[in-house]
Each structure stands twice: as structure tokens, then as C-alpha cells.
Design a protein around this motif. Structure first.
Motif, short mmCIF file in Angstrom:
data_model
loop_
_atom_site.label_atom_id
_atom_site.label_comp_id
_atom_site.label_asym_id
_atom_site.label_seq_id
_atom_site.Cartn_x
_atom_site.Cartn_y
_atom_site.Cartn_z
N LYS A 134 0.81 -1.22 0.00
CA LYS A 134 0.00 0.00 0.00
C LYS A 134 0.84 1.27 0.00
O LYS A 134 0.33 2.35 -0.29
N ASN A 135 2.12 1.16 0.30
CA ASN A 135 2.99 2.34 0.34
C ASN A 135 3.74 2.57 -0.97
O ASN A 135 4.51 3.52 -1.09
N ASP A 136 3.52 1.72 -1.96
CA ASP A 136 4.25 1.80 -3.22
C ASP A 136 3.50 2.63 -4.26
O ASP A 136 2.33 2.39 -4.54
N VAL A 137 4.22 3.59 -4.83
CA VAL A 137 3.69 4.41 -5.93
C VAL A 137 4.59 4.17 -7.14
O VAL A 137 5.75 4.56 -7.14
N ASN A 192 11.68 11.20 -15.19
CA ASN A 192 12.31 11.87 -14.05
C ASN A 192 11.45 12.99 -13.50
O ASN A 192 11.45 13.24 -12.29
N TRP A 193 10.73 13.64 -14.37
CA TRP A 193 9.82 14.70 -13.93
C TRP A 193 8.73 14.10 -13.03
O TRP A 193 8.47 14.61 -11.94
N ALA A 194 8.13 13.00 -13.49
CA ALA A 194 7.08 12.37 -12.70
C ALA A 194 7.63 11.80 -11.40
O ALA A 194 6.98 11.86 -10.35
N MET A 195 8.84 11.23 -11.45
CA MET A 195 9.45 10.71 -10.22
C MET A 195 9.69 11.82 -9.22
O MET A 195 9.44 11.66 -8.01
N GLN A 196 10.18 12.96 -9.71
CA GLN A 196 10.44 14.08 -8.82
C GLN A 196 9.14 14.57 -8.18
O GLN A 196 9.08 14.81 -6.97
N ILE A 197 8.11 14.72 -8.98
CA ILE A 197 6.82 15.17 -8.45
C ILE A 197 6.31 14.18 -7.39
O ILE A 197 5.92 14.57 -6.29
N ALA A 198 6.33 12.89 -7.73
CA ALA A 198 5.81 11.88 -6.81
C ALA A 198 6.63 11.81 -5.53
O ALA A 198 6.07 11.69 -4.42
N HIS A 199 7.95 11.91 -5.65
CA HIS A 199 8.80 11.86 -4.46
C HIS A 199 8.57 13.10 -3.59
O HIS A 199 8.53 13.00 -2.36
N GLN A 200 8.40 14.25 -4.22
CA GLN A 200 8.15 15.46 -3.44
C GLN A 200 6.77 15.41 -2.78
O GLN A 200 6.59 15.90 -1.66
N ILE A 201 5.79 14.83 -3.44
CA ILE A 201 4.49 14.64 -2.81
C ILE A 201 4.64 13.73 -1.59
O ILE A 201 4.11 14.01 -0.51
N ALA A 202 5.37 12.64 -1.76
CA ALA A 202 5.56 11.68 -0.66
C ALA A 202 6.26 12.30 0.53
O ALA A 202 6.03 11.91 1.68
N THR A 203 7.13 13.29 0.26
CA THR A 203 7.89 13.93 1.34
C THR A 203 7.35 15.32 1.67
O THR A 203 8.00 16.08 2.39
N ARG A 204 6.18 15.65 1.13
CA ARG A 204 5.54 16.95 1.34
C ARG A 204 6.46 18.11 0.98
O ARG A 204 6.54 19.13 1.67
N GLY A 205 7.18 17.92 -0.11
CA GLY A 205 8.03 19.00 -0.63
C GLY A 205 9.36 19.15 0.05
O GLY A 205 10.07 20.13 -0.19
N ASP A 244 -9.12 1.97 -16.26
CA ASP A 244 -10.33 2.04 -15.44
C ASP A 244 -10.14 1.45 -14.04
O ASP A 244 -11.05 1.54 -13.21
N LEU A 245 -9.00 0.86 -13.79
CA LEU A 245 -8.73 0.36 -12.44
C LEU A 245 -8.59 1.56 -11.50
O LEU A 245 -7.98 2.57 -11.86
N SER A 246 -9.15 1.45 -10.32
CA SER A 246 -9.18 2.59 -9.41
C SER A 246 -7.80 3.02 -8.93
O SER A 246 -7.62 4.16 -8.50
N ASN A 247 -6.82 2.15 -9.02
CA ASN A 247 -5.47 2.49 -8.55
C ASN A 247 -4.49 2.70 -9.71
O ASN A 247 -3.28 2.58 -9.55
N VAL A 282 -2.77 9.51 -4.80
CA VAL A 282 -1.98 8.68 -3.88
C VAL A 282 -2.40 8.88 -2.43
O VAL A 282 -1.80 8.32 -1.51
N GLY A 283 -3.43 9.69 -2.22
CA GLY A 283 -3.99 9.84 -0.88
C GLY A 283 -3.25 10.81 0.02
O GLY A 283 -3.28 10.67 1.24
N VAL A 284 -2.61 11.82 -0.58
CA VAL A 284 -1.88 12.81 0.21
C VAL A 284 -2.56 14.17 0.06
O VAL A 284 -2.73 14.66 -1.06
N GLU A 285 -2.96 14.76 1.17
CA GLU A 285 -3.56 16.09 1.15
C GLU A 285 -2.45 17.11 1.43
O GLU A 285 -1.89 17.15 2.52
#
Length: 333
Positions: free
Chosen positions: A77-80, A91-104, A220-223, A247-250
């Protein structure tokens, strides 16, 4: 939070540094210019460039794509997952996702000190997917995983999240051409026409329609989230918000601003060494870059109208053969 663990700093120099001695590089350049390049010119003149490079491409596919997988890893459940065809904003998407995971707040010596890439053949210079330290240190408990494999070859779990970035194949081709020249073939890189023939064939290591068709079928898969490179370029803050929600991060306003700042092209270009690739052969350029232009719709810098049309026509035909529903003309036509 400690993202740039000193224990892993050796991976940065191993991954993005110059892996070849000056003597090796000089020798390779001499051989390339005095022997290989004249030989390839001769091969081209007698009409054998196509078969030669298709053979090379198939060997690369066997080694790099078909010979790589996730082993017995089971996502949690923790894997994106960031799932992309090469040179489509990975790399752009990885950077965005990693920054989301670490809240910037994400910092690292090299992106692959914090993002596993299980299908890369040199696992000795990549963070192992079994290493759970990044997730444990993350402010959200999430960690990012990179893959270029087709949908059918990655492990699926309803608990994990999968973000697939799609890009116009004409732009992907241009970015791929410069990239492969800089890390692989250097002065013996084939002509654009030869590489284009290879790209539009079964001989290419990564086959764009097959890759996109598989992920589109899972949309169409929810994840599973499908985003285009063009969407990211048009409105990155909106795309960041969409990815964060997925990914469930507010993210608070300040956190969103930090993620956007660290994911901007200029910011990433200024720290480009944190994303740069390794030299795969001694013919690789000493000035190779992962973050090149980040442009959309600019395939005309390398391809003429007929060459662009060739990619369009081949892609449409192969997608039709695959029986998929990718709205190619609606998105990139």
C-alpha cells in the motif's frame, strides 16, 4: 528527514559519473572514428544498416527489457509506481511523486538513491526495491518505484498505486535519439532515418504502441492513473494536485508550492546532475544530460514532416492491430 543517506552516496557517483578511464574513452574514440564509423558508412551504402541495427535493437530488448523484471516482489500500500515509456517525462514524474511523498522536503544525492528501478540491469548502483528505509523516513509513508516495463510485466496489487505518463511518440523519439547517442553510441550513432526505421519496428528495445496500449487498457482500475506529458506541461500545479489526491496525500498550500517549485523544469535543470545517467559505453558523451529540454510538440527540431508522419502512420496501424482503444488522434494526431 534524511534523504541523502551518506551510506548511499557512492551510488550517485557510480550511477551518474564517468565509469570509464580516460584511456578507455580515448581508445574507444580512436576505434570509433578510424574503424567503426567508416565501416558503418560502408554498411549503410550497401543497404545493410537496417538489418544490422534491428539485430542490435533485438539484443538490447532481450537484455534490457525481456531480461529484467521484479522477481518475486509483491507491491504494498505504500508503493507508488511511475510507469513510463523511456523519455516520456520519467524523471519529472518521479520528482513530483517523491516530493508529494515527502511533502516537498525531499532531498537526495541522486534520484536513484531514493527511487528503486528494478528493471535496470545494473542493480548494484540502484537503491534495492527491498530497501524500506525511504518509505520509513517518508512523511507520508509512501515511496516511489520507477519502471519502463510494459503493463503485463509489472507486479500488480490492488493496494499499490500506478501512475503512467504518456507522451507523443514523435517527441519521445527525438528525446530518445539524443539520449541514446549520448550514453551509448556517441560518434557511431546511426542516422535519424536508420534510427527511425528501427523505432517503427519490432526490433526496437521499447515498442511505443505496445507499451501505451497495455496501460491504457488498465486505465479504469481505481489504482491506475493515466496522465500525459502534455497535461503536465499545460498545468503542472493542477497535475500535482491530481497526483497527490490519487496517492492519498492532502497537501497544504505551502506544501503544494514547495512541490511545484522543486518540480519546475528550471529547478530540475539546475540540479540536473542528480538525475543524469551513467555512461553505458566508453563512447558516451562526457556532457550527457537527462534533463535536456522538457519540451512538448517540438519534434520538428529533428524530424521533417514526412518522418513525423511515418511515426503517426506506424503507430496508428500497430494500435489497430493490437485492438486497443487508445485515442491516438484525439491526443496526439
Amino acid at each position: 528527514m534524511v534523504e541523502s543517506n551518506p551510506i548511499r552516496t557512492h551510488r550517485k557517483s557510480a550511477f551518474s559519473g564517468n565509469d570509464f578511464s580516460r584511456l578507455s574513452r580515448t581508445t574507444a574514440q580512436i576505434v570509433a572514428y578510424l574503424i567503426l564509423k567508416p565501416l558503418l558508412i560502408l554498411v549503410d551504402k550497401i543497404g545493410l544498416s537496417g538489418p544490422l541495427w534491428r539485430t542490435v535493437g533485438r539484443e538490447m530488448r532481450e537484455d534490457v527489457v525481456e531480461g529484467s523484471d521484479f522477481g518475486d516482489y509483491r507491491p504494498g500500500k505504500n508503493d507508488v509506481f511511475i510507469c513510463t515509456y523511456p523519455k516520456c517525462g520519467t524523471n519529472w514524474a518521479m520528482q513530483i511523486a517523491h516530493q508529494i511523498a515527502t511533502r516537498g522536503t525531499g532531498e537526495f544525492v541522486h534520484i536513484h538513491d531514493v527511487v528503486p528501478w528494478p528493471d535496470f540491469t545494473r542493480q548494484d548502483i540502484i537503491l534495492p526495491i527491498e530497501d524500506d528505509s525511504i518509505r520509513a523516513a517518508s512523511a507520508t509513508g509512501l515511496r516511489v518505484i520507477k519502471t519502463h516495463l510494459e503493463w503485463e510485466r509489472i507486479p500488480y496489487s490492488s493496494d499499490a498505486r500506478y501512475i503512467c505518463i504518456l507522451r507523443n511518440p514523435k517527441d519521445a523519439f527525438v528525446s530518445n535519439y539524443y539520449f541514446v547517442r549520448d550514453i551509448f553510441f556517441g560518434p557511431v550513432m546511426p542516422s535519424v532515418d536508420v534510427w527511425l526505421d528501427l523505432f517503427c519496428s519490432d526490433g526496437f528495445p521499447f515498442i511505443w504502441p505496445d507499451h501505451v496500449n497495455g496501460y491504457w487498457a488498465a486505465r479504469d482500475l481505481s489504482n491506475v492513473m493515466i496522465l500525459t506529458f502534455e497535461e503536465l506541461k499545460a498545468d503542472m500545479p493542477a497535475a500535482i494536485s491530481k497526483m497527490a489526491q490519487f496517492v492519498g496525500v492532502e497537501l497544504g498550500d505551502e506544501e503544494l508550492a514547495r512541490v511545484a517549485e522543486k518540480s519546475a523544469f528550471g529547478y530540475m535543470q539546475n540540479i540536473g546532475y542528480k538525475f543524469d545517467p551513467p555512461a553505458i559505453t566508453p563512447l558516451a558523451s562526457s556532457d550527457r544530460k537527462m534533463i535536456r529540454r522538457g519540451a512538448s510538440g517540438s519534434s520538428g527540431e529533428l524530424l521533417n514532416t514526412l518522418q513525423q508522419r511515418k511515426i503517426d502512420d506506424w503507430t496508428r496501424a500497430r494500435l489497430a492491430d493490437l485492438g486497443g482503444a487508445v485515442p491516438y488522434d484525439e491526443i496526439w494526431g
